[in-house]
Design a protein around this motif. Structure first.
Motif, short mmCIF file in Angstrom:
data_model
loop_
_atom_site.label_atom_id
_atom_site.label_comp_id
_atom_site.label_asym_id
_atom_site.label_seq_id
_atom_site.Cartn_x
_atom_site.Cartn_y
_atom_site.Cartn_z
N ALA A 1 64.13 67.71 77.86
CA ALA A 1 62.75 67.10 78.37
C ALA A 1 61.67 67.39 77.24
O ALA A 1 60.86 66.66 76.88
CB ALA A 1 62.55 68.11 79.53
N ARG B 1 59.20 64.89 75.18
CA ARG B 1 57.77 65.34 75.74
C ARG B 1 56.79 64.06 75.31
O ARG B 1 56.81 63.76 74.30
CB ARG B 1 57.47 66.52 75.23
CG ARG B 1 57.09 66.81 73.86
CD ARG B 1 56.97 68.13 73.44
NE ARG B 1 56.75 68.36 72.07
CZ ARG B 1 57.69 68.44 71.11
NH1 ARG B 1 58.95 68.24 71.38
NH2 ARG B 1 57.18 68.71 69.76
N LEU C 1 64.15 60.16 82.99
CA LEU C 1 64.57 61.15 81.94
C LEU C 1 65.92 62.00 82.66
O LEU C 1 66.80 61.89 81.82
CB LEU C 1 63.60 62.58 82.30
CG LEU C 1 63.91 63.74 81.36
CD1 LEU C 1 64.08 63.53 79.95
CD2 LEU C 1 62.93 64.61 81.63
#
Length: 354
Positions: free
Chosen positions: A139, A143, A156
């Motif tokens: 993640a 970003r 994601l």
């Protein structure tokens, strides 16, 4: 009702599937007159601009050196090359990654995120590393510039799953390197597509349509095409059968094919897609077509068939242009002429396949 299985090599299955979809479509057609006009115009534009496979390496984000590091970069990017359309009409609120002062959205935001991670010392292109990365670590890699104002990268959780799965297959069977998989395929694009589809479920772009299994294989084929383009048909990218690879059915190239007149939607489907686009412009959720919905399969399958028809007409004119180059050209054209195509709606599908 039992589903008939497709036969032949990977790309033979794709071509046969595209023809079958075209012959059994209710909402999408490939008009012959439009295909002929598109073939002439596309060839003229490609010849006048000197468009070639070298365009791939001219972008600031793609590897400039064709080596094993480039192969691993290509694999990671194409493993994650799916679902970039934004849910917010305001570009300032869309998923975005800025690198070297340039903001990137869509597919290029993925490339920018991978390059940013490499600069930060994250071994994001090493299968032995990303096979075991935590969801939190990935993640962070993906970003957005401003998490408070911008939407996150779509899907994601699916990207985490796909990348880990791919890394573990490479780690277990290919010494942790996509380069080894490429080498084992002996310079055959067909064999590499087949290997990727067999070994990696997320690349297995197959659907039920009209009582049979149809094969579209978007990401597996673009993976091979990117290797070919990066190496300009030499070394690891020397595929004697690259001409057998079809176009890569997504949501942007069909828009370009409609623009050139090689693809047409029924009034009902066109209205449905326009209603979805209007919802996004209002800030509402789009009207999704599920992956495998007959209308979605028709759009993608007929796109493959349209490009195959265009390729054959260009070949008949004596030009050596494969489906890979036609797809690359159409995708670049759609991105460069986005304003001119604004009235042609795209379909909204969340899928790991494209």
């Amino acid at each position: 009702m039992p589903v008939e299985e497709a036969h032949g090599t990977a790309t033979e299955r794709v071509i046969a599937s595209a023809r079958f979809i075209n012959e059994h479509s209710s909402d999408v057609r490939v008009p012959e007159a439009g295909v002929q006009r598109a073939a002439r115009e596309i060839l003229e534009r490609m010849q006048s601009t000197g468009y070639s496979a070298a365009e791939w390496k001219r972008h600031a984000l793609t590897p400039s050196v064709a080596d094993e590091a480039a192969l691993e970069w290509i694999f990671v990017v194409d493993a994650l090359n799916f679902s970039f359309w934004p849910t917010r009409a305001d570009r300032a609120q869309q998923y975005m990654v800025t690198l070297d002062g340039t903001p990137y959205r869509g597919y290029w935001s993925l490339c920018a995120a991978v390059n940013r991670a490499l600069r930060e010392g994250v071994a994001i292109t090493d299968a032995r590393h990303y096979a075991h990365m935590t969801a939190e670590a990935l993640a962070h890699v993906f970003r957005t510039d401003d998490p408070q104002a911008q939407e996150p990268i779509p899907m994601l959780a699916e990207r985490v799953q796909v990348l880990r799965e791919a890394g573990r297959v490479l780690e277990a069977r290919y010494g942790g390197r996509f380069a080894n998989m490429v080498a084992q395929c002996g310079g055959s694009a067909q064999r590499l597509v087949e290997t990727v589809v067999r070994e990696l479920p997320s690349f297995r772009d197959e659907h039920a349509f009209g009582g049979r299994t149809v094969c579209l294989y978007k990401r597996a084929q673009i993976l091979v095409a990117d290797v070919w383009a990066c190496f300009e048909g030499r070394g690891a990218g020397r595929f004697a059968d690259i001409g057998s690879v079809t176009m890569f059915a997504d949501y942007r190239v069909p828009q370009a094919l409609c623009h050139f007149g090689a693809l047409e939607y029924s009034p009902q489907l066109r209205a449905r897609l326009e209603k979805s686009e209007a919802a996004v412009r209002r800030g509402d959720a789009p009207l999704l077509l599920a992956s495998g919905d007959p209308r979605e399969v028709e759009i993608r399958g007929n796109s493959i068939w349209a490009v195959e028809r265009i390729r054959r007409l260009i070949a008949a004119a004596g030009a050596d242009v494969n489906a890979v180059m036609i797809d690359f050209f159409l995708w670049d054209y759609a991105k460069e002429h986005a304003d001119a195509m604004r009235e042609i709606p795209i379909h909204h599908t969340r899928s790991v396949y494209y």
